[in-house]
Design a protein around this motif. Sequence first.
Motif, PDB file in Angstrom:
ATOM      1  N   GLU A 121       0.830  -1.215   0.000  1.00 44.12           N
ATOM      2  CA  GLU A 121       0.000   0.000   0.000  1.00 44.12           C
ATOM      3  C   GLU A 121       0.861   1.260   0.000  1.00 44.12           C
ATOM      4  OE1 GLU A 121      -3.437   1.943   2.815  1.00 44.12           O
ATOM      5  OE2 GLU A 121      -3.252  -0.245   2.755  1.00 44.12           O
TER       6      GLU A 121
ATOM      7  N   ILE B 256       2.518   1.838  -3.406  1.00 46.93           N
ATOM      8  CA  ILE B 256       1.560   2.367  -4.400  1.00 46.93           C
ATOM      9  C   ILE B 256       1.354   3.857  -4.171  1.00 46.93           C
ATOM     10  CG2 ILE B 256      -0.846   2.299  -5.181  1.00 46.93           C
ATOM     11  CD1 ILE B 256      -0.846  -0.715  -4.630  1.00 46.93           C
ATOM     12  N   ARG B 257       1.199   4.226  -2.912  1.00 44.74           N
ATOM     13  CA  ARG B 257       1.011   5.651  -2.582  1.00 44.74           C
ATOM     14  C   ARG B 257       2.215   6.474  -3.046  1.00 44.74           C
ATOM     15  NH1 ARG B 257       0.987   5.490   2.763  1.00 44.74           N
ATOM     16  NH2 ARG B 257       3.174   6.107   2.810  1.00 44.74           N
TER      17      ARG B 257
ATOM     18  N   LYS C 194      -3.755   3.752  -9.983  1.00 45.90           N
ATOM     19  CA  LYS C 194      -4.064   3.378  -8.606  1.00 45.90           C
ATOM     20  C   LYS C 194      -5.054   2.224  -8.550  1.00 45.90           C
ATOM     21  CE  LYS C 194      -5.401   5.403  -4.165  1.00 45.90           C
ATOM     22  NZ  LYS C 194      -5.869   6.635  -3.484  1.00 45.90           N
ATOM     23  N   ARG C 195      -6.128   2.312  -9.352  1.00 41.77           N
ATOM     24  CA  ARG C 195      -7.138   1.237  -9.388  1.00 41.77           C
ATOM     25  C   ARG C 195      -6.522  -0.089  -9.834  1.00 41.77           C
ATOM     26  NH1 ARG C 195     -10.681   5.225 -11.590  1.00 41.77           N
ATOM     27  NH2 ARG C 195     -10.055   4.561 -13.678  1.00 41.77           N
TER      28      ARG C 195
ATOM     29  N   GLN D 137      -4.181  -1.485  -7.143  1.00 43.32           N
ATOM     30  CA  GLN D 137      -4.938  -1.976  -5.985  1.00 43.32           C
ATOM     31  C   GLN D 137      -5.574  -3.334  -6.288  1.00 43.32           C
ATOM     32  OE1 GLN D 137      -7.474   1.428  -5.219  1.00 43.32           O
ATOM     33  NE2 GLN D 137      -6.157   2.142  -3.540  1.00 43.32           N
ATOM     34  N   LYS D 138      -5.957  -3.545  -7.541  1.00 43.98           N
ATOM     35  CA  LYS D 138      -6.487  -4.857  -7.949  1.00 43.98           C
ATOM     36  C   LYS D 138      -5.387  -5.912  -7.842  1.00 43.98           C
ATOM     37  CE  LYS D 138      -9.701  -5.285 -11.112  1.00 43.98           C
ATOM     38  NZ  LYS D 138     -10.724  -6.079 -10.408  1.00 43.98           N
TER      39      LYS D 138
ATOM     40  N   GLN E  39      -2.787  -5.705  -5.861  1.00 45.09           N
ATOM     41  CA  GLN E  39      -2.544  -5.870  -4.424  1.00 45.09           C
ATOM     42  C   GLN E  39      -3.543  -6.840  -3.802  1.00 45.09           C
ATOM     43  OE1 GLN E  39      -3.129  -2.303  -2.155  1.00 45.09           O
ATOM     44  NE2 GLN E  39      -2.252  -3.139  -0.282  1.00 45.09           N
ATOM     45  N   SER E  40      -4.801  -6.689  -4.176  1.00 47.15           N
ATOM     46  CA  SER E  40      -5.845  -7.567  -3.654  1.00 47.15           C
ATOM     47  C   SER E  40      -5.608  -9.017  -4.068  1.00 47.15           C
ATOM     48  CB  SER E  40      -7.207  -7.084  -4.164  1.00 47.15           C
ATOM     49  OG  SER E  40      -8.231  -7.951  -3.765  1.00 47.15           O
TER      50      SER E  40
ATOM     51  N   SER F 133      -2.532 -10.396  -2.200  1.00 47.63           N
ATOM     52  CA  SER F 133      -2.879 -10.603  -0.787  1.00 47.63           C
ATOM     53  C   SER F 133      -3.592 -11.936  -0.607  1.00 47.63           C
ATOM     54  CB  SER F 133      -3.757  -9.447  -0.313  1.00 47.63           C
ATOM     55  OG  SER F 133      -4.080  -9.597   1.046  1.00 47.63           O
TER      56      SER F 133
ATOM     57  N   GLU G 272       2.241 -10.071   0.738  1.00 49.73           N
ATOM     58  CA  GLU G 272       1.968  -8.708   1.208  1.00 49.73           C
ATOM     59  C   GLU G 272       3.140  -7.769   0.932  1.00 49.73           C
ATOM     60  OE1 GLU G 272      -0.901  -7.856   2.395  1.00 49.73           O
ATOM     61  OE2 GLU G 272      -1.843  -9.780   2.886  1.00 49.73           O
TER      62      GLU G 272
END
Length: 295
Positions: A2, A5-6, A27-28, A31-32, A34-35, A38, A43
């Motif tokens: 996270e 990405i930021r 970002k979208r 985040q996909k 990352q999900s 995970s 992580e």
Amino acid sequence: MENEIRDFILYLHEEKKTSVNTELSYKRDLQKLQSFLSGQGIEDVGRITETSLNSYVLYLEKNQFAPATVSRHIAAVKAFFHFMLKKGMVSEDVTERLKAPKIEKKAPEVLTVEEAARLLEQPGKDAPKDIRDKAMLELLYATGIRVSELISLKLSDLNLRLGYIICRDGMKERAVPFGNKAKEALTLYLKEAREQLTKGNEGDTLFVNCSGKPMSRQGFWKLIKIYARKAGIEADITPHTLRHSFAAHLVENGADLHSVQEMMGHSDISSTQVYANRNGNQLRNVYQRTHPRSR
């Protein structure tokens, strides 16, 4: 992941001067990723491997994401890892052999000149809303700007006397000319309609809705669908169809690609080339249909 990405999005904004839309898209997509990782128990960015990224691409394809969408995700992942490698967050670029699926470039959907003329004639001539709609449609077709650029225009971006607008995409800006039809429609809108729509409220937004607030993408999308039906246009057109039609009609009438590229705000000439290819295909079809020795 996270935090990385930021930091990446901040880097895009501050160093690369990318647009807000580009940053949100990256970002979208990340985040996909990352999900997904995970869910695989990964992580930490240091634990991401070529194999785990290939699994992610396979996951996208199995879930029937379009090739263009998969390619966009891969581009985001590659840019993310290039950033992390540059900043020393990872020791190797595991995206090096990650390949995007082959995308067939489809010819853009465009209106004929007659269809475009019918569409632009649909708004009424008296109500403030109709006068606004006419001005928006005329300006969109006259300039080929994106609908997001259209609804973001400020009064200060418009030069009626010289006939051009200033469009901004992130830190970039370009001047786009427009002709007399758009000038007439804009003059009427500013003279007779805008003040009634804003209800006297101060603001620099050029196009406002019936509540005096800035127009939305969805609002304009609905308008163009309604006018297309009224015009008897069977194709399922979008605001982008007018952008494509603007470029195609310029090229068909002899405009050079670099000028069209500049007006469209394309960073790569290959994006503009599709209009020349389309024109070439049309000429070839006409030749094959009409020349006595073409078969």
